[in-house]
Design an enzyme around this catalytic site. Structure first.
Site, PDB file in Angstrom:
ATOM      1  N   HIS A 122       0.881  -1.180   0.000  1.00  0.00           N
ATOM      2  CA  HIS A 122       0.000   0.000   0.000  1.00  0.00           C
ATOM      3  C   HIS A 122       0.919   1.230   0.000  1.00  0.00           C
ATOM      4  O   HIS A 122       2.022   1.176   0.545  1.00  0.00           O
ATOM      5  CB  HIS A 122      -0.835  -0.041   1.293  1.00  0.00           C
ATOM      6  N   ASP A 200       3.562  -4.161   7.790  1.00  0.00           N
ATOM      7  CA  ASP A 200       2.288  -3.445   7.743  1.00  0.00           C
ATOM      8  C   ASP A 200       1.176  -4.465   7.987  1.00  0.00           C
ATOM      9  O   ASP A 200       0.918  -5.331   7.142  1.00  0.00           O
ATOM     10  CB  ASP A 200       2.160  -2.801   6.351  1.00  0.00           C
ATOM     11  N   GLN A 203      -4.119  -4.964   7.027  1.00  0.00           N
ATOM     12  CA  GLN A 203      -5.162  -5.867   6.514  1.00  0.00           C
ATOM     13  C   GLN A 203      -5.173  -7.207   7.232  1.00  0.00           C
ATOM     14  O   GLN A 203      -6.029  -8.039   6.972  1.00  0.00           O
ATOM     15  CB  GLN A 203      -4.953  -6.104   5.010  1.00  0.00           C
ATOM     16  N   LYS A 226      -9.960  -0.648  10.500  1.00  0.00           N
ATOM     17  CA  LYS A 226     -10.078  -1.832   9.633  1.00  0.00           C
ATOM     18  C   LYS A 226     -10.319  -3.090  10.475  1.00  0.00           C
ATOM     19  O   LYS A 226     -10.312  -4.199   9.975  1.00  0.00           O
ATOM     20  CB  LYS A 226      -8.806  -1.992   8.806  1.00  0.00           C
ATOM     21  N   CYS A 364      -4.627   2.226  -3.852  1.00  0.00           N
ATOM     22  CA  CYS A 364      -3.393   2.794  -3.255  1.00  0.00           C
ATOM     23  C   CYS A 364      -2.227   1.813  -3.398  1.00  0.00           C
ATOM     24  O   CYS A 364      -1.395   1.706  -2.484  1.00  0.00           O
ATOM     25  CB  CYS A 364      -3.590   3.158  -1.792  1.00  0.00           C
TER      26      CYS A 364
END
Ligand SMILES: Cc1ncc(COP(=O)(O)O)c(C=O)c1O
Length: 568
Positions: A122, A200, A203, A226, A364
């Protein structure tokens, strides 16, 4: 047994309607919906405990500090952190990545160093690295993917051996494709070459069990929104030794120990990296979201999301022209696809009219889209409250939309003539058509019909320098000015709906003077045509981008402009 229907009752928004249709929310990778428990925790905080934390001298402040700090404890437990001191509140995943780049990478990177970043990232876990690399004269090297579209460990090993990177930044789960990276293997490899590993987790956090020590990374970050929590708050986890080494990046209250005109000394962890009043209600709301998740059978929830994806794959494979991306890989419940001859934005818009919320575009992840050779995809992302019935409805509406959009496709190669055609549709007539349209279907049909009537620009003009900036789809603009100072425009797009909208804009702008163009208020036109509610934010941005480009032309010296042709 895991029962999504029972869970849905906890999410008030899921019983709402969009355009008169029941909402089918399949944009969970962008943000999840919030359960009643989280909404109530936010409201309870403001009703009963609202006060500033840490520095108060009254009971309310004690209570709110206790709730706020116990939220930190809850997050630490949720991800297996060694101590709450390792949990830094940020505004979200994006701010966490920037914090690592500015406070950690800035200190450790030297000219000539390398950062390895996967092509899946992302922009939030890419642009901060690119910018810090620029500042430090370091370089960014992309980590390629294997056939299953996850990070290829063999290729990673070769890159590690070749570049001896200081930092390796990777995503746990891809937001565009949903594939799950082998983070444990990646960290073991990268650390054996002495690299710092940044993961990261934006998600992953809602779908996968996360234990930062088992993963073996040095930094892990995510956003609350999220993961069924509020917006405006995220978490950076870092190994204590790494966080200790980091200099504060923002200065002010909370992060100081003592301040004088001579000198300021900084607070201890985690406060030295949290300047100013923190997002108190949001932290408390997020803790409630984690409590909620912990009250469910998480592995059953994850299996449920995966089974929804499997069903979607089955149904979508039956639709002609659908190309699924990354079908085989293990996946959290995100499905990306494109449809031959149909623009993803047009499909997203038609699905929206049936109450189905999906995401279209580059998500993104522009380097990934380039890697895959596509301009964007449609993405359906599932959460624990989605149902098989919703997947069936999504597949059915998608099939109908594909048929409707391919039946009338105007993308015949012979449609691209060599001549530029300047058309002048009748504005009052078009406005009246939209004003009197009785439904969104009628409005959509009108836009589709106008899209058919819009002549294509010759291929020689459908070039990158004529692209209108700010449109998610491709929109090419060409302009000429007569000696009497009237402007003539020709517009083309690869997306059907943008062509229909361009037709309407040409009716408003064609043959007008600079003064008339500059003073034209497009928001009045959109509301007169009842398009303001009908268009999604990305479509509205596209309309404004086209208008801005035409206004810029009208304001500037024609010879300066790429869009400009010859005087006629
Ligand atoms: C993988 C990934 N990383 C980072 C982000 C950025 O999250 P936020 O916008 O909440 O900061 C997103 C958001 O979509 C994401 O999907």
């Amino acid at each position: 047994m895991f029962d999504p229907k029972k869970i849905r009752r906890d999410f008030p928004i899921l019983s709402s309607r969009v355009h008169g249709e029941p909402l089918v929310y399949l944009d969970n990778a962008a943000t999840t919906q919030k359960p009643r428990q989280v909404i109530e925790a936010l409201s309870r905080y403001y009703k009963l405990y609202n006060s500033n934390v840490h520095r108060g001298s009254h009971s309310l402040s004690n209570q709110s500090t206790a709730l706020f700090e116990s939220a930190r404890d809850e997050v630490a437990d949720f991800i297996g952190a060694s101590s709450p001191k390792e949990i830094i509140w940020t505004r979200g995943a994006t701010e966490a990545a920037n914090l690592i780049a500015y406070s950690y990478a800035d200190a450790v990177l030297c000219a000539g160093d390398t950062i390895l970043v996967s092509v899946l990232e992302h922009h939030a876990n890419f642009v901060p690295w690119q910018q810090i690399a620029l500042r430090k004269s370091a370089s960014i090297v992309p980590i390629p993917l294997g056939a299953d579209l996850t990070i290829d460990l063999e290729k990673l090993q070769q890159l590690l051996a070749k570049h001896q990177p200081k930092i390796v930044a990777v995503t746990h789960v891809s937001n565009a494709l949903g594939v799950i990276n082998p983070i444990k293997g990646i960290t073991q490899l990268a650390k054996s070459f002495g690299a710092t590993v940044v993961v990261d987790g934006a998600q992953a956090i809602a779908h996968e069990p996360v234990d930062v020590h088992e993963l073996g990374c040095d930094f892990y970050f995510f956003s609350a929104h999220k993961c069924y929590g509020p917006t405006g708050i995220g978490v950076l986890w870092g190994r204590e030794a790494f966080l200790e080494q980091m200099q504060p990046w923002q200065f002010g209250g909370e992060m100081i120990e003592s301040v004088s005109f001579e000198k300021t000394t900084f607070n201890t962890l985690p406060f030295k990296l949290e300047a100013g009043t923190p997002p108190i209600a949001e932290a408390i709301g997020f803790a409630q979201a984690l409590t909620y998740l912990n009250s469910l059978d998480r592995s059953a929830a994850s299996l449920h999301e995966k089974s929804l994806r499997a069903l979607a794959i089955k149904r979508l494979s039956e639709i002609e022209g659908v190309r699924l991306i990354g079908v085989d890989a293990d996946n959290v419940g995100i499905l990306s696809f494109s449809v031959d001859q149909v623009h993803h934005q047009d499909l997203a818009m038609m699905l929206d009219q049936s109450g189905i919320a999906v995401r279209s575009g580059h998500h993104c992840t522009m380097p990934l889209m380039t890697y895959l050779g596509v301009s964007g995809t449609l993405r359906a992302s599932f959460a624990l409250y989605n149902t098989e019935e919703e997947v069936e409805r999504f597949a059915l509406c998608l099939k109908e939309a594909v048929i409707a959009l391919t039946e009338t496709t105007s993308e015949h190669p012979e449609a691209h003539s060599a001549a530029i055609a300047f058309i002048s549709p009748d504005l009052p007539e078009l406005t009246a058509t939209l004003q009197t349209a009785c439904s969104w279907q009628a409005r959509l049909a009108a836009l589709q019909q106008w899209a058919e009537q819009l002549p294509h620009l010759p291929d020689t003009l459908r070039q990158p320098e004529r692209l209108v900036r700010g449109c998610e789809s491709h929109v090419w603009l060409y302009a000429e000015q007569t000696d009497e100072c009237y402007w003539h425009f020709a517009i083309d797009s690869d997306a059907r709906m943008m062509r229909g909208l361009a037709y309407l804009l040409l009716a408003a702008f064609q043959g007008k003077t600079s003064k008339e163009i500059i003073s034209f208020d497009v928001s009045d036109l959109l509301s007169a045509c009842k398009l303001n509610q009908f268009l999604s934010p990305s479509r509205t941005n596209g309309v404004y981008a086209m208008v801005d480009a035409m206004k810029t032309i009208a304001k500037s010296t024609p010879t300066d402009l790429a869009f400009f042709g010859n005087k006629i």
